[in-house]
Design an enzyme around this catalytic site. Structure first.
Site, PDB file in Angstrom:
ATOM      1  N   HIS A   3       0.873  -1.181   0.000  1.00  0.00           N
ATOM      2  CA  HIS A   3       0.000   0.000   0.000  1.00  0.00           C
ATOM      3  C   HIS A   3       0.912   1.234   0.000  1.00  0.00           C
ATOM      4  O   HIS A   3       2.026   1.176   0.523  1.00  0.00           O
ATOM      5  CB  HIS A   3      -0.830  -0.049   1.296  1.00  0.00           C
ATOM      6  CG  HIS A   3      -1.889   0.997   1.422  1.00  0.00           C
ATOM      7  ND1 HIS A   3      -1.615   2.291   1.787  1.00  0.00           N
ATOM      8  CD2 HIS A   3      -3.241   0.934   1.259  1.00  0.00           C
ATOM      9  CE1 HIS A   3      -2.741   2.972   1.856  1.00  0.00           C
ATOM     10  NE2 HIS A   3      -3.747   2.172   1.528  1.00  0.00           N
ATOM     11  N   ASP A  60       3.259  -4.144   8.006  1.00  0.00           N
ATOM     12  CA  ASP A  60       2.007  -3.404   7.907  1.00  0.00           C
ATOM     13  C   ASP A  60       0.871  -4.402   8.149  1.00  0.00           C
ATOM     14  O   ASP A  60       0.554  -5.226   7.287  1.00  0.00           O
ATOM     15  CB  ASP A  60       1.916  -2.778   6.501  1.00  0.00           C
ATOM     16  CG  ASP A  60       0.575  -2.101   6.237  1.00  0.00           C
ATOM     17  OD1 ASP A  60      -0.353  -2.275   7.041  1.00  0.00           O
ATOM     18  OD2 ASP A  60       0.462  -1.417   5.205  1.00  0.00           O
ATOM     19  N   GLN A  67      -4.371  -5.115   7.231  1.00  0.00           N
ATOM     20  CA  GLN A  67      -5.363  -6.074   6.742  1.00  0.00           C
ATOM     21  C   GLN A  67      -5.283  -7.410   7.478  1.00  0.00           C
ATOM     22  O   GLN A  67      -6.089  -8.307   7.224  1.00  0.00           O
ATOM     23  CB  GLN A  67      -5.154  -6.319   5.238  1.00  0.00           C
ATOM     24  CG  GLN A  67      -5.302  -5.081   4.383  1.00  0.00           C
ATOM     25  CD  GLN A  67      -6.746  -4.586   4.308  1.00  0.00           C
ATOM     26  OE1 GLN A  67      -7.681  -5.302   4.672  1.00  0.00           O
ATOM     27  NE2 GLN A  67      -6.914  -3.358   3.860  1.00  0.00           N
ATOM     28  N   LYS A 114     -10.323  -0.686  10.445  1.00  0.00           N
ATOM     29  CA  LYS A 114     -10.512  -1.951   9.714  1.00  0.00           C
ATOM     30  C   LYS A 114     -10.748  -3.099  10.707  1.00  0.00           C
ATOM     31  O   LYS A 114     -11.103  -4.201  10.321  1.00  0.00           O
ATOM     32  CB  LYS A 114      -9.282  -2.246   8.846  1.00  0.00           C
ATOM     33  CG  LYS A 114      -9.046  -1.198   7.752  1.00  0.00           C
ATOM     34  CD  LYS A 114      -7.903  -1.574   6.871  1.00  0.00           C
ATOM     35  CE  LYS A 114      -7.275  -0.397   6.181  1.00  0.00           C
ATOM     36  NZ  LYS A 114      -8.025   0.134   5.052  1.00  0.00           N
ATOM     37  N   CYS A 121      -4.744   2.387  -3.650  1.00  0.00           N
ATOM     38  CA  CYS A 121      -3.504   2.938  -3.049  1.00  0.00           C
ATOM     39  C   CYS A 121      -2.337   1.979  -3.275  1.00  0.00           C
ATOM     40  O   CYS A 121      -1.529   1.761  -2.359  1.00  0.00           O
ATOM     41  CB  CYS A 121      -3.674   3.244  -1.565  1.00  0.00           C
ATOM     42  SG  CYS A 121      -4.968   4.432  -1.237  1.00  0.00           S
TER      43      CYS A 121
HETATM   44  N1  PLP Z   1      -1.773  -0.470   4.619  1.00  0.00           N
HETATM   45  C1  PLP Z   1      -2.707  -1.263   4.086  1.00  0.00           C
HETATM   46  C2  PLP Z   1      -2.337  -2.635   3.622  1.00  0.00           C
HETATM   47  C3  PLP Z   1      -4.027  -0.783   3.946  1.00  0.00           C
HETATM   48  O1  PLP Z   1      -4.952  -1.573   3.391  1.00  0.00           O
HETATM   49  C4  PLP Z   1      -4.334   0.516   4.405  1.00  0.00           C
HETATM   50  C5  PLP Z   1      -5.695   1.071   4.240  1.00  0.00           C
HETATM   51  O2  PLP Z   1      -6.332   0.893   3.223  1.00  0.00           O
HETATM   52  C6  PLP Z   1      -3.324   1.288   4.982  1.00  0.00           C
HETATM   53  C7  PLP Z   1      -2.049   0.758   5.069  1.00  0.00           C
HETATM   54  C8  PLP Z   1      -3.571   2.675   5.483  1.00  0.00           C
HETATM   55  O3  PLP Z   1      -4.382   2.659   6.605  1.00  0.00           O
HETATM   56  P1  PLP Z   1      -4.897   4.038   7.242  1.00  0.00           P
HETATM   57  O4  PLP Z   1      -5.378   4.879   6.087  1.00  0.00           O
HETATM   58  O5  PLP Z   1      -6.001   3.627   8.131  1.00  0.00           O
HETATM   59  O6  PLP Z   1      -3.768   4.667   7.934  1.00  0.00           O
END
Ligand code: PLP
Length: 406
Positions: free
Chosen positions: A123, A200, A203, A226, A364
């Site tokens: 992401h 990260d 998910q 999430k 993203c």
């Molecule tokens: N990393 C992953 C794999 C994600 O799916 C997301 C959100 O879609 C994020 C990071 C970013 O999360 P946040 O926008 O809640 O900080």
């Protein structure tokens, strides 16, 4: 106790609404998850009965707010099996968690020629913060490749762990492909070379039991929304010795010990990284979300989601002209796809008219879209409160859209 999905759905008020006159089918859980009544009521109760700032007041409300807020740190420490509650830093989400590591850990250490190793499936939150600090230091961000079926090529990742790499970052579960990465194996390889690994977990935390000590990583990021909690909440977990070695990222109230114009001394972790008034109600709500999923049982959630995943996978594969992105052996119930002759946005719009919420776009993950040579995909991401009947309705709606457009 059996997993009664119809009973569980009653815990989520939003799931009973209609969209365009049809019962809502919410398949956008990787984007954000719906909230159980317990979370909504906890936030409501905080503002109705306990609202006060944390750590600043000795009055009753201040003490109630602080103790409810700090109790969530203990819950989260237990939820991810942190060695100590002090290793749990509250953030606004994964994005802030990763930026904290980029600016507090990486920026002071990176030198020209150094590298941050990530993967093609990250992401943007696990790419762009590294690029920002790399641009300031003359370091670069290097991707490890994946296969067409959406699996990380582990030996290529390990091959790239050269002495130039000062930090590695990997997503636990891909938000586009659903791929579950072998984090333990990657962490072991990083550790053997003295390279810290950031995972990260955005998910992963809603679907898998997380044990940061068993995983063997150094940093782990979670986003609360999430995980069935409120938006604007998240966690950075890191090993205590790393946190102690990092300067604060944000400065302000709550993160200091003493301040004078001759110099400032900082609070100990975790407060050193928590400047300013946090999302107090949000974190207390996140505590309720943790209680909810813990009581439901992550093992039972996992089993229900695996059944949904296998059912959806087989159903999607029977749709003519449908291309699935992400067929890893070990994957979550996330399905990115395209249908011949139909743009992802048109597909998502027409599905919305059937009451079905899926996401369309680049998710993203521009580098991943570039890898597959597509500008966008549609994505259905399921949670434990989804049903096989919803999957049937989704497949029927896709057939309707195909008839209309393909
Ligand atoms: N990393 C992953 C794999 C994600 O799916 C997301 C959100 O879609 C994020 C990071 C970013 O999360 P946040 O926008 O809640 O900080």
């Amino acid at each position: 106790m059996s997993f009664d999905v119809q009973q569980i759905r009653k815990d989520f008020p939003l799931l009973s609404r209609t969209v365009h006159g049809k019962p809502l089918i919410y398949f956008d859980n990787a984007n954000t998850a719906q909230k159980p009544r317990r979370v909504i009521e906890t936030v409501d109760d905080f503002y109705r009965r306990h609202n006060a700032n944390v750590s600043r007041a000795v009055h009753t409300l201040g003490e109630e707010a602080t103790s409810a807020y700090e109790a969530v740190r203990d819950k989260l420490a237990q939820f991810i099996n942190a060695k100590s509650r002090d290793e749990v830093i509250f953030t606004s989400g994964t994005t802030q968690a990763i930026n904290t590591v980029a600016y507090s850990y990486a920026l002071p250490r990176l030198q020209p020629g150094d590298e941050v190793l990530v993967t093609t499936m990250e992401h943007h939150a696990n790419i762009v913060p590294w690029q920002l600090v790399a641009a300031r230091t003359g370091a670069k961000v290097v991707p490890a490749p994946i296969t067409q079926s959406g699996e990380l090529i582990v030996e290529e990742f390990i091959k790239r762990l050269t002495p130039r790499v000062k930090l590695a970052g990997v997503t636990h579960v891909s938000n586009v492909l659903g791929t579950i990465n072998p984090v333990r194996e990657l962490a072991k390889a990083c550790r053997a070379r003295g390279i810290p690994l950031l995972v990260d977990g955005s998910q992963a935390a809603p679907h898998l039991p997380i044990d940061v000590q068993a995983l063997g990583c150094d940093f782990y990021a979670i986003t609360g929304h999430k995980l069935f909690g409120p938006t604007g909440t998240g966690v950075l977990w890191a090993r205590r010795e790393l946190l102690d070695s990092m300067p604060p990222f944000f400065g302000g109230g709550e993160m200091i010990r003493t301040v004078s114009f001759d110099g400032t001394t900082f609070a100990d972790v975790p407060h050193k990284f928590e400047a300013g008034t946090p999302n107090i109600a949000g974190f207390i709500g996140l505590g309720a979300a943790i209680d909810y999923v813990t009581e439901l049982g992550l093992d039972r959630i996992g089993a229900a989601e695996h059944a949904l995943r296998d059912y959806t996978n087989a159903a999607l594969k029977s749709v003519p002209g449908l291309r699935l992105f992400g067929e890893a052996k070990d994957k979550a119930a996330v399905f990115s796809f395209l249908i011949d002759g139909i743009h992802a946005h048109d597909l998502a719009t027409l599905l919305d008219h059937e009451g079905i919420a899926v996401r369309s776009g680049h998710h993203c993950a521009h580098p991943l879209m570039q890898f597959y040579g597509v500008p966008a995909t549609a994505r259905a991401s399921l949670a434990f409160y989804n049903t096989h009947a919803e999957v049937d309705a989704f497949i029927a709606a896709i057939a309707k859209v195909r008839k209309l457009l393909a």
